[in-house]
Design a protein around this motif. Structure first.
Motif, short mmCIF file in Angstrom:
data_model
loop_
_atom_site.label_atom_id
_atom_site.label_comp_id
_atom_site.label_asym_id
_atom_site.label_seq_id
_atom_site.Cartn_x
_atom_site.Cartn_y
_atom_site.Cartn_z
N LEU A 87 35.90 -13.56 42.20
CA LEU A 87 34.60 -12.92 42.05
C LEU A 87 33.83 -12.94 43.36
O LEU A 87 33.19 -11.96 43.74
CB LEU A 87 33.79 -13.59 40.94
CG LEU A 87 32.46 -12.92 40.60
CD1 LEU A 87 32.67 -11.51 40.08
CD2 LEU A 87 31.69 -13.75 39.61
N GLY A 88 33.91 -14.05 44.08
CA GLY A 88 33.26 -14.16 45.37
C GLY A 88 33.80 -13.17 46.38
O GLY A 88 33.04 -12.59 47.18
N ALA A 89 35.10 -12.95 46.36
CA ALA A 89 35.71 -11.98 47.28
C ALA A 89 35.23 -10.57 46.96
O ALA A 89 34.88 -9.80 47.87
CB ALA A 89 37.23 -12.05 47.19
N LYS A 130 32.58 -8.52 49.44
CA LYS A 130 32.97 -7.25 50.06
C LYS A 130 31.98 -6.15 49.69
O LYS A 130 31.61 -5.34 50.54
CB LYS A 130 34.39 -6.88 49.64
CG LYS A 130 35.02 -5.85 50.54
CD LYS A 130 36.53 -5.95 50.51
CE LYS A 130 37.10 -5.12 51.63
NZ LYS A 130 38.55 -5.20 51.68
N LEU A 131 31.55 -6.12 48.43
CA LEU A 131 30.55 -5.12 48.02
C LEU A 131 29.22 -5.35 48.75
O LEU A 131 28.57 -4.40 49.17
CB LEU A 131 30.32 -5.18 46.51
CG LEU A 131 31.42 -4.61 45.63
CD1 LEU A 131 31.14 -4.94 44.16
CD2 LEU A 131 31.55 -3.11 45.82
N GLY A 132 28.83 -6.61 48.88
CA GLY A 132 27.56 -6.95 49.51
C GLY A 132 27.49 -6.59 50.98
O GLY A 132 26.40 -6.44 51.54
N SER A 156 23.34 -3.51 46.64
CA SER A 156 22.85 -4.80 46.16
C SER A 156 23.75 -5.25 45.02
O SER A 156 24.13 -4.45 44.18
CB SER A 156 21.42 -4.67 45.64
OG SER A 156 20.56 -4.21 46.64
N VAL A 157 24.11 -6.55 45.01
CA VAL A 157 25.07 -7.06 44.03
C VAL A 157 24.56 -8.38 43.44
O VAL A 157 24.06 -9.23 44.15
CB VAL A 157 26.43 -7.34 44.70
CG1 VAL A 157 27.45 -7.80 43.68
CG2 VAL A 157 26.95 -6.14 45.44
N LYS A 158 24.72 -8.51 42.13
CA LYS A 158 24.47 -9.76 41.41
C LYS A 158 25.62 -9.97 40.44
O LYS A 158 26.15 -9.01 39.89
CB LYS A 158 23.15 -9.73 40.65
CG LYS A 158 21.92 -9.59 41.52
CD LYS A 158 21.71 -10.83 42.35
CE LYS A 158 20.50 -10.64 43.25
NZ LYS A 158 20.34 -11.74 44.18
N SER A 159 25.98 -11.23 40.19
CA SER A 159 27.11 -11.49 39.29
C SER A 159 26.91 -12.80 38.54
O SER A 159 26.06 -13.61 38.90
CB SER A 159 28.41 -11.55 40.09
OG SER A 159 28.39 -12.63 40.99
N GLY A 160 27.75 -12.98 37.53
CA GLY A 160 27.74 -14.22 36.77
C GLY A 160 29.04 -14.37 36.00
O GLY A 160 29.68 -13.38 35.66
#
Length: 83
Positions: free
Chosen positions: A60-62, A66-68, A74-78
């Motif tokens: 998920l971090g990768a 890359k998107l960021g 703008s990117v947010k995740s969980g």
């Protein structure tokens, strides 16, 4: 590494220029993506994409890293908690 269910929210500014770059990144990480919903906002020249993913924290971090790095994104995740 344990894979968990999660989400990624992506806001894309300058749709026509930026969306193809974002789509290339999503294709690269396609094995992590379970579902995708994209909504364009034509008047504001942006799009919102929500992804449902099954990924480890490293994967998920990768993806989000890359998107960021893409200008205008703008990117947010969980991820869900481990069981």
């Amino acid at each position: 590494m344990e894979r968990r269910l999660g989400f990624v929210g992506v806001i894309i500014h300058n749709r026509k220029k930026t969306a193809p770059v974002v789509n290339n990144v999503l294709t690269e990480f396609g094995e992590l993506i379970i579902g995708r919903m994209g909504i364009p906002h034509v008047k504001k020249d942006l799009s919102v994409i929500v992804l449902i993913v099954n990924a480890s924290t490293d994967e998920l971090g990768a993806l989000t890293g890359k998107l960021g790095k893409v200008l205008g994104v703008s990117v947010k995740s969980g991820l869900c908690k481990t069981e």
